[in-house]
Design an enzyme around this catalytic site. Structure first.
Site, PDB file in Angstrom:
ATOM      1  N   LYS A   3      73.086 -35.947  -3.270  1.00  0.00           N
ATOM      2  CA  LYS A   3      71.745 -35.498  -3.673  1.00  0.00           C
ATOM      3  C   LYS A   3      70.695 -36.304  -2.888  1.00  0.00           C
ATOM      4  O   LYS A   3      71.023 -37.235  -2.154  1.00  0.00           O
ATOM      5  CB  LYS A   3      71.569 -35.646  -5.191  1.00  0.00           C
ATOM      6  CG  LYS A   3      72.730 -35.061  -6.009  1.00  0.00           C
ATOM      7  CD  LYS A   3      72.726 -33.536  -6.089  1.00  0.00           C
ATOM      8  CE  LYS A   3      74.054 -32.950  -6.543  1.00  0.00           C
ATOM      9  NZ  LYS A   3      74.356 -33.039  -7.957  1.00  0.00           N
TER      10      LYS A   3
HETATM   11  C1  PLP Z   1      75.318 -32.588  -9.059  1.00  0.00           C
HETATM   12  C2  PLP Z   1      74.968 -31.582 -10.105  1.00  0.00           C
HETATM   13  C3  PLP Z   1      75.201 -31.797 -11.472  1.00  0.00           C
HETATM   14  C4  PLP Z   1      75.989 -32.968 -11.987  1.00  0.00           C
HETATM   15  O1  PLP Z   1      75.552 -34.174 -11.566  1.00  0.00           O
HETATM   16  P1  PLP Z   1      76.600 -35.418 -11.448  1.00  0.00           P
HETATM   17  O2  PLP Z   1      75.685 -36.571 -11.211  1.00  0.00           O
HETATM   18  O3  PLP Z   1      77.491 -35.124 -10.298  1.00  0.00           O
HETATM   19  O4  PLP Z   1      77.317 -35.506 -12.737  1.00  0.00           O
HETATM   20  C5  PLP Z   1      74.745 -30.857 -12.374  1.00  0.00           C
HETATM   21  N1  PLP Z   1      74.105 -29.740 -11.971  1.00  0.00           N
HETATM   22  C6  PLP Z   1      73.896 -29.481 -10.663  1.00  0.00           C
HETATM   23  C7  PLP Z   1      73.169 -28.235 -10.282  1.00  0.00           C
HETATM   24  C8  PLP Z   1      74.329 -30.380  -9.696  1.00  0.00           C
HETATM   25  O5  PLP Z   1      74.152 -30.103  -8.398  1.00  0.00           O
END
Ligand code: PLP
Length: 404
Positions: free
Chosen positions: A198
């Site tokens: 991210k």
């Molecule tokens: C990455 C993601 C999550 C979950 O986040 P984590 O930190 O990996 O648990 C939830 N929703 C979306 C749309 C994501 O891209």
């Protein structure tokens, strides 16, 4: 620029997404490691204050990851067995799973095949499929870093008594209708992820922003076993000494919670990265602009993602839409071919309603927009580590591969 070397890749391998860690990030983490407090220390509150200020919310609650953040958000809004949650099918598993783990039944909404986003029309159509045509919560997902028409979604939600949790795991740094994503202008709560792919990396990390101090307090209890040391909430007489003062050791638990905490190592990294948010977003926007201008005419079978109105996106992924059937190339072989040239790609996402668990539980749901988006989507490399030459290399390789 420093490159990571993923397993099986060469030194020049470009992953579809990757963190950018710099010396000051390493120094921030090292400082925590040299301190006495590795968890429940000062970095936690510092990160929360910085995130609240970056998003314009009054409070931010940090936790172990984005999935935990979604789970805490659902529990804070009293999503429990008997509840119905509307989730767009084009998302990561966690959006649906977190509501399911709160006990809700999931009704999957379709999305616009040109953006992958659930709009108010898709929400309305999903609501009509809910038991008694009512739902408790809806979760707009800001796929790739752009939002749909959140004003229209919020209006429909309000009219129908549906709470709104925005899944902004892709969209830290974006604006919608002139407000920062996370300010909660059009929703009850907003959820972020700081997984390394991210825009901001904590290793693992997530957060919820809110403008309701009671909801924030509830989520902070829930992320740490349901414990409270707030003496004004104590119910047991023996939590106090003879003078009526709370015992130094006393804490109470009124509702069991989890250990979903983020530690000071993660929060120090998050805080250091958050200071770079606008630079990271600008780099990503410049890379996206270069992709757009180069991909525009490489093939009649390649189309750009459609841009929504009222949103100033902060791109997490660069998705291109390829009509693989018309181009006469299979997506899997194209991905393997690009990987052999050091270019990592990925597909975001397989529609969640087609996952075996949900298909078995709810039977066949027809969501043609989600299916159509999935059929054509390919995520090309995008990260703050890249420069415009990297983009040119990816587009050249893709153009050559599509010419056969
Ligand atoms: C990455 C993601 C999550 C979950 O986040 P984590 O930190 O990996 O648990 C939830 N929703 C979306 C749309 C994501 O891209």
């Amino acid at each position: 620029m420093l490159r990571v070397t993923p397993k099986g890749g060469g030194a020049d391998f470009l992953p579809y997404g990757c963190q950018l860690i710099e010396e000051d990030d390493i120094a921030a983490v090292t400082a925590v490691l040299r301190s006495l407090t590795l968890t429940t220390g000062p970095a936690v509150g510092q990160f929360e204050a910085a995130l609240a200020s970056a998003t314009g919310a009054s409070e931010a609650v940090v936790c172990a990851n984005g999935t935990a953040a979604l789970h805490l958000a659902g529990r804070a809004l009293d999503i429990k067995p008997g509840a119905t949650a509307i989730v767009p099918t084009l998302t990561f598993l966690a959006t649906a799973n977190a509501m399911r783990l709160c006990g809700a039944e999931i009704v999957f909404a379709d999305v616009d095949p040109a953006t992958g986003l659930m709009e108010a029309t898709h929400f309305a159509e999903a609501l009509a499929r809910c038991p008694d045509q009512r739902a408790d919560v809806v979760l707009p997902v800001h796929l790739n870093g752009q939002t749909g028409d959140l004003e229209a979604i919020a209006r429909l939600a309000k009219r129908n008594g549906v709470k709104v949790i925005e899944d902004a795991c892709h969209a830290i740094g974006a604006q919608a209708h002139g407000a920062s994503v996370g300010a909660n202008r059009h929703c009850d709560l907003t959820v972020f992820s700081f997984h390394p792919v991210k825009t901001i990396a904590m290793g693992e990390g997530g957060a919820i922003t809110t403008n309701d101090p009671q909801i924030a307090a509830r989520m902070r209890r829930d992320r740490s076993h349901g414990m409270t040391r707030d003496a004004s909430a104590f119910a047991n007489p023996d939590s106090f000494d003879a003078s009526g003062a709370p015992n130094p050791w006393s804490y109470e638990m009124h509702e069991p919670g989890f250990n979903y905490r983020a530690n000071d190592i993660q929060c120090a990294l998050g805080l250091s990265q958050l200071k770079k948010l606008s630079r990271f977003v600008d780099i990503r926007r410049a890379l996206v602009a270069e992709y757009d201008s180069l991909l525009g005419d490489i093939s009649p079978h390649v189309r750009l993602l459609t841009r929504t109105r009222a949103c100033s996106p902060a791109w997490h992924l660069y998705v291109v839409r390829i009509d693989f059937a018309a181009a006469g190339v299979a997506r899997a072989s194209l991905m393997r071919h690009l990987a052999a040239q050091g270019i990592g790609t990925q597909v975001h996402y397989y529609p969640v309603h087609r996952q075996p668990y949900y298909a078995l539980r709810y039977g066949v749901t027809r969501l043609p927009g989600g299916d159509a988006y999935y059929e054509q989507a390919l995520s090309l490399p995008l990260s703050a580590r890249m420069d415009l030459d990297d983009v040119r290399r990816v587009v050249d390789a893709l153009a050559r591969a599509l010419r056969g």
